[in-house]
Design a protein around this motif. Sequence first.
Motif, PDB file in Angstrom:
ATOM      1  N   LEU A   1       1.486 -17.566 -37.164  1.00 46.36           N
ATOM      2  CA  LEU A   1       0.074 -17.874 -37.386  1.00 46.36           C
ATOM      3  C   LEU A   1      -0.787 -16.624 -37.262  1.00 46.36           C
ATOM      4  O   LEU A   1      -1.767 -16.454 -37.991  1.00 46.36           O
ATOM      5  CB  LEU A   1      -0.403 -18.927 -36.384  1.00 46.36           C
ATOM      6  N   HIS A   2      -0.440 -15.764 -36.333  1.00 50.01           N
ATOM      7  CA  HIS A   2      -1.252 -14.568 -36.099  1.00 50.01           C
ATOM      8  C   HIS A   2      -1.114 -13.555 -37.241  1.00 50.01           C
ATOM      9  O   HIS A   2      -2.122 -13.072 -37.781  1.00 50.01           O
ATOM     10  CB  HIS A   2      -0.858 -13.923 -34.780  1.00 50.01           C
ATOM     11  N   PHE A   3       0.119 -13.224 -37.610  1.00 50.86           N
ATOM     12  CA  PHE A   3       0.336 -12.170 -38.607  1.00 50.86           C
ATOM     13  C   PHE A   3       0.317 -12.700 -40.043  1.00 50.86           C
ATOM     14  O   PHE A   3       0.126 -11.917 -40.975  1.00 50.86           O
ATOM     15  CB  PHE A   3       1.664 -11.465 -38.342  1.00 50.86           C
ATOM     16  N   GLU A   4       0.582 -14.001 -40.227  1.00 55.62           N
ATOM     17  CA  GLU A   4       0.620 -14.639 -41.552  1.00 55.62           C
ATOM     18  C   GLU A   4       1.677 -14.016 -42.460  1.00 55.62           C
ATOM     19  O   GLU A   4       1.605 -14.129 -43.665  1.00 55.62           O
ATOM     20  CB  GLU A   4      -0.758 -14.576 -42.231  1.00 55.62           C
ATOM     21  N   ARG A   5       2.643 -13.355 -41.876  1.00 50.50           N
ATOM     22  CA  ARG A   5       3.779 -12.800 -42.612  1.00 50.50           C
ATOM     23  C   ARG A   5       4.932 -12.599 -41.636  1.00 50.50           C
ATOM     24  O   ARG A   5       4.727 -12.137 -40.518  1.00 50.50           O
ATOM     25  CB  ARG A   5       3.433 -11.488 -43.303  1.00 50.50           C
ATOM     26  N   VAL A   6       6.129 -12.935 -42.082  1.00 44.98           N
ATOM     27  CA  VAL A   6       7.325 -12.800 -41.254  1.00 44.98           C
ATOM     28  C   VAL A   6       8.386 -12.068 -42.066  1.00 44.98           C
ATOM     29  O   VAL A   6       8.617 -12.400 -43.236  1.00 44.98           O
ATOM     30  CB  VAL A   6       7.863 -14.174 -40.815  1.00 44.98           C
ATOM     31  N   THR A   7       9.038 -11.079 -41.471  1.00 41.65           N
ATOM     32  CA  THR A   7      10.115 -10.342 -42.108  1.00 41.65           C
ATOM     33  C   THR A   7      11.391 -10.490 -41.287  1.00 41.65           C
ATOM     34  O   THR A   7      11.372 -11.001 -40.152  1.00 41.65           O
ATOM     35  CB  THR A   7       9.763  -8.847 -42.241  1.00 41.65           C
ATOM     36  N   THR A   8      12.480 -10.010 -41.847  1.00 37.19           N
ATOM     37  CA  THR A   8      13.766 -10.107 -41.141  1.00 37.19           C
ATOM     38  C   THR A   8      13.825  -9.207 -39.912  1.00 37.19           C
ATOM     39  O   THR A   8      14.748  -9.352 -39.101  1.00 37.19           O
ATOM     40  CB  THR A   8      14.917  -9.755 -42.089  1.00 37.19           C
ATOM     41  N   ASP A   9      12.871  -8.296 -39.771  1.00 34.23           N
ATOM     42  CA  ASP A   9      12.848  -7.461 -38.565  1.00 34.23           C
ATOM     43  C   ASP A   9      12.652  -8.296 -37.314  1.00 34.23           C
ATOM     44  O   ASP A   9      13.060  -7.883 -36.217  1.00 34.23           O
ATOM     45  CB  ASP A   9      11.733  -6.424 -38.660  1.00 34.23           C
ATOM     46  N   SER A  10      12.030  -9.459 -37.460  1.00 36.34           N
ATOM     47  CA  SER A  10      11.808 -10.317 -36.296  1.00 36.34           C
ATOM     48  C   SER A  10      13.090 -10.935 -35.770  1.00 36.34           C
ATOM     49  O   SER A  10      13.094 -11.519 -34.684  1.00 36.34           O
ATOM     50  CB  SER A  10      10.818 -11.436 -36.659  1.00 36.34           C
ATOM     51  N   LEU A  11      14.191 -10.819 -36.518  1.00 37.81           N
ATOM     52  CA  LEU A  11      15.480 -11.356 -36.076  1.00 37.81           C
ATOM     53  C   LEU A  11      16.393 -10.289 -35.491  1.00 37.81           C
ATOM     54  O   LEU A  11      17.480 -10.606 -35.010  1.00 37.81           O
ATOM     55  CB  LEU A  11      16.213 -12.006 -37.259  1.00 37.81           C
ATOM     56  N   GLY A  12      15.981  -9.024 -35.547  1.00 36.56           N
ATOM     57  CA  GLY A  12      16.874  -7.924 -35.266  1.00 36.56           C
ATOM     58  C   GLY A  12      17.221  -7.737 -33.807  1.00 36.56           C
ATOM     59  O   GLY A  12      16.535  -8.218 -32.892  1.00 36.56           O
ATOM     60  N   THR A  13      18.291  -6.984 -33.607  1.00 38.43           N
ATOM     61  CA  THR A  13      18.742  -6.649 -32.258  1.00 38.43           C
ATOM     62  C   THR A  13      17.708  -5.837 -31.477  1.00 38.43           C
ATOM     63  O   THR A  13      17.562  -6.053 -30.270  1.00 38.43           O
ATOM     64  CB  THR A  13      20.069  -5.889 -32.332  1.00 38.43           C
ATOM     65  N   PRO A  14      16.978  -4.887 -32.097  1.00 37.86           N
ATOM     66  CA  PRO A  14      15.940  -4.179 -31.320  1.00 37.86           C
ATOM     67  C   PRO A  14      14.909  -5.105 -30.705  1.00 37.86           C
ATOM     68  O   PRO A  14      14.464  -4.887 -29.576  1.00 37.86           O
ATOM     69  CB  PRO A  14      15.309  -3.244 -32.366  1.00 37.86           C
ATOM     70  N   ARG A  15      14.533  -6.172 -31.435  1.00 38.95           N
ATOM     71  CA  ARG A  15      13.572  -7.119 -30.874  1.00 38.95           C
ATOM     72  C   ARG A  15      14.192  -7.890 -29.706  1.00 38.95           C
ATOM     73  O   ARG A  15      13.528  -8.128 -28.691  1.00 38.95           O
ATOM     74  CB  ARG A  15      13.118  -8.076 -31.972  1.00 38.95           C
ATOM     75  N   SER A  16      15.449  -8.280 -29.829  1.00 39.98           N
ATOM     76  CA  SER A  16      16.127  -8.969 -28.725  1.00 39.98           C
ATOM     77  C   SER A  16      16.226  -8.069 -27.501  1.00 39.98           C
ATOM     78  O   SER A  16      16.008  -8.505 -26.362  1.00 39.98           O
ATOM     79  CB  SER A  16      17.529  -9.416 -29.149  1.00 39.98           C
ATOM     80  N   ALA A  17      16.556  -6.785 -27.725  1.00 35.56           N
ATOM     81  CA  ALA A  17      16.638  -5.844 -26.615  1.00 35.56           C
ATOM     82  C   ALA A  17      15.283  -5.667 -25.944  1.00 35.56           C
ATOM     83  O   ALA A  17      15.195  -5.533 -24.721  1.00 35.56           O
ATOM     84  CB  ALA A  17      17.157  -4.499 -27.118  1.00 35.56           C
ATOM     85  N   ALA A  18      14.212  -5.677 -26.735  1.00 33.23           N
ATOM     86  CA  ALA A  18      12.873  -5.540 -26.163  1.00 33.23           C
ATOM     87  C   ALA A  18      12.540  -6.730 -25.266  1.00 33.23           C
ATOM     88  O   ALA A  18      11.971  -6.564 -24.181  1.00 33.23           O
ATOM     89  CB  ALA A  18      11.841  -5.407 -27.281  1.00 33.23           C
TER      90      ALA A  18
END
Length: 357
Positions: free
Chosen positions: A191-208
Motif C-alpha cells: 500500500l505504501h510503495f504501490e509497487r512490488v518487485t522480486t527484491d522483496s523476496l530475496g535473501t538480503p531482505r531476510s538477513a536484514a
Amino acid sequence: MLGMHLLLGEGGIVHFGYAVYTGAGAFVAIHALRAIEPGAAWPVSLVPLFSGLVVAVLAWPLGWLSTRGTPLTGAMMTFGMGELLWAFAPAFPGFFGGEGGVGANRVTGLAPWGVTLGPQVELYGVVAIYAFVATWVVWALARTPWGYTLRAVRDNPRRADFLGCNPHAVRWRAFVGASLLAGVSGGLAALHFERVTTDSLGTPRSAAFLLFAVLGGSRTIAGPVWAAVLMVLAFVVLSAWTPAWLLYVGLLFVATVLYAPGGIDAWVAQCSKVAGLPGAVPWLLACAAGALLCAMGFVAMVEMAYHLQSVALYGPVVQVMGMALDVRDADCWVGAVWVGAVGAGTLALCARRGGAR
C-alpha cells in the motif's frame, strides 16, 4: 518484526527466509489492489489483512516441514525455501512482474468515513492501527497458556514433550502466526510503495530482518519496536547520509553480539537499573561521552577513507557531522585518531570504575 519476535524470542526458532512471507504478502496485496475496481464495495484498508490470511494458508504446509526436525534443520529448511522461491520468481513474470515488478493504485474501492488512503497521513494512520493491534495481539499471546508452552518448548523441548505437549505442533502454530504477521506487513508495504518487485523476496531482505531482530532484542515486546526503528534509520536515513552505512550496521551488530547479547532492549533495561544506584548517573554520563567521542573519531576516519576513492570527482573536502575535513591534510587524520583515542580511553576508565563498583 513482531513475527520475528514470536519466532526467535518466544519460540527460539531461527528463520532465514522471513522475507519470502513478507514478499508474498506484498504480491498478494498488490494483485488484490489491481483486482479492486474503482467504486467497488471493498475497503482498501482491509487488503493487508487479506494478504496476511493468504500467506498464513501458504505457510501452513511449509511450516509443517520447517518445524519438524531440530532448530538447525528448520533454519536450513527456511533458507532453502527462500532461495528456491527467489530463484523461481523471475520465471513467472505474469505474477511477479519480471524486473519491473507489479504496480497498482491504492486509491480505489470503498472509502469508509472518507478515508481514501491517498494522502500519506491517512496511510500512516492505517499502518499505526495495524501495528498497535498486532503488538497487542502478540503481547497477549505471550501471556496465554500457549505462550508459556511455546517458551517451555524453546527452553527445554525434551522436558516439554515429556510433560505431554507436542513441540512440533507448538512451533508449527508459531510459524503460521508469524507468517500471518509477515503477510500483513507485506500488504502494508505494498500500500505504501504501490509497487512490488522480486527484491522483496530475496535473501538480503531476510538477513536484514534477522539482523535487526537481534539488534533490537527478541525477548520482550519492546524489542521489535527498537528493531523497526533501527531498520528505518539504517535503510532510510543512514543509507542516504553515507555510502559506508552497511559497515556501520555490521559493526553495530558485532558489538551487540559481543557486549549486549540481549539486544538494545536488554541494554536499555540494564542501564535503567544501573541508573537507580547511588552515584551511577555520572558514571553513565561519562560512558555516554566516551562512546560518543569514540564514535565521532571512528566515523570521521571511515568517511575520509571512503572519500579517498572519489577525490578526483568531488575534491578533497568531505562534510562529516557538520565539519569540512580535507582527506589530504594530515591534521584531520591526526585529529580523528586523537578524538577516537580519548573516547576509547574514557570508556576504558569507565569500565575499570564499573568493575571496581
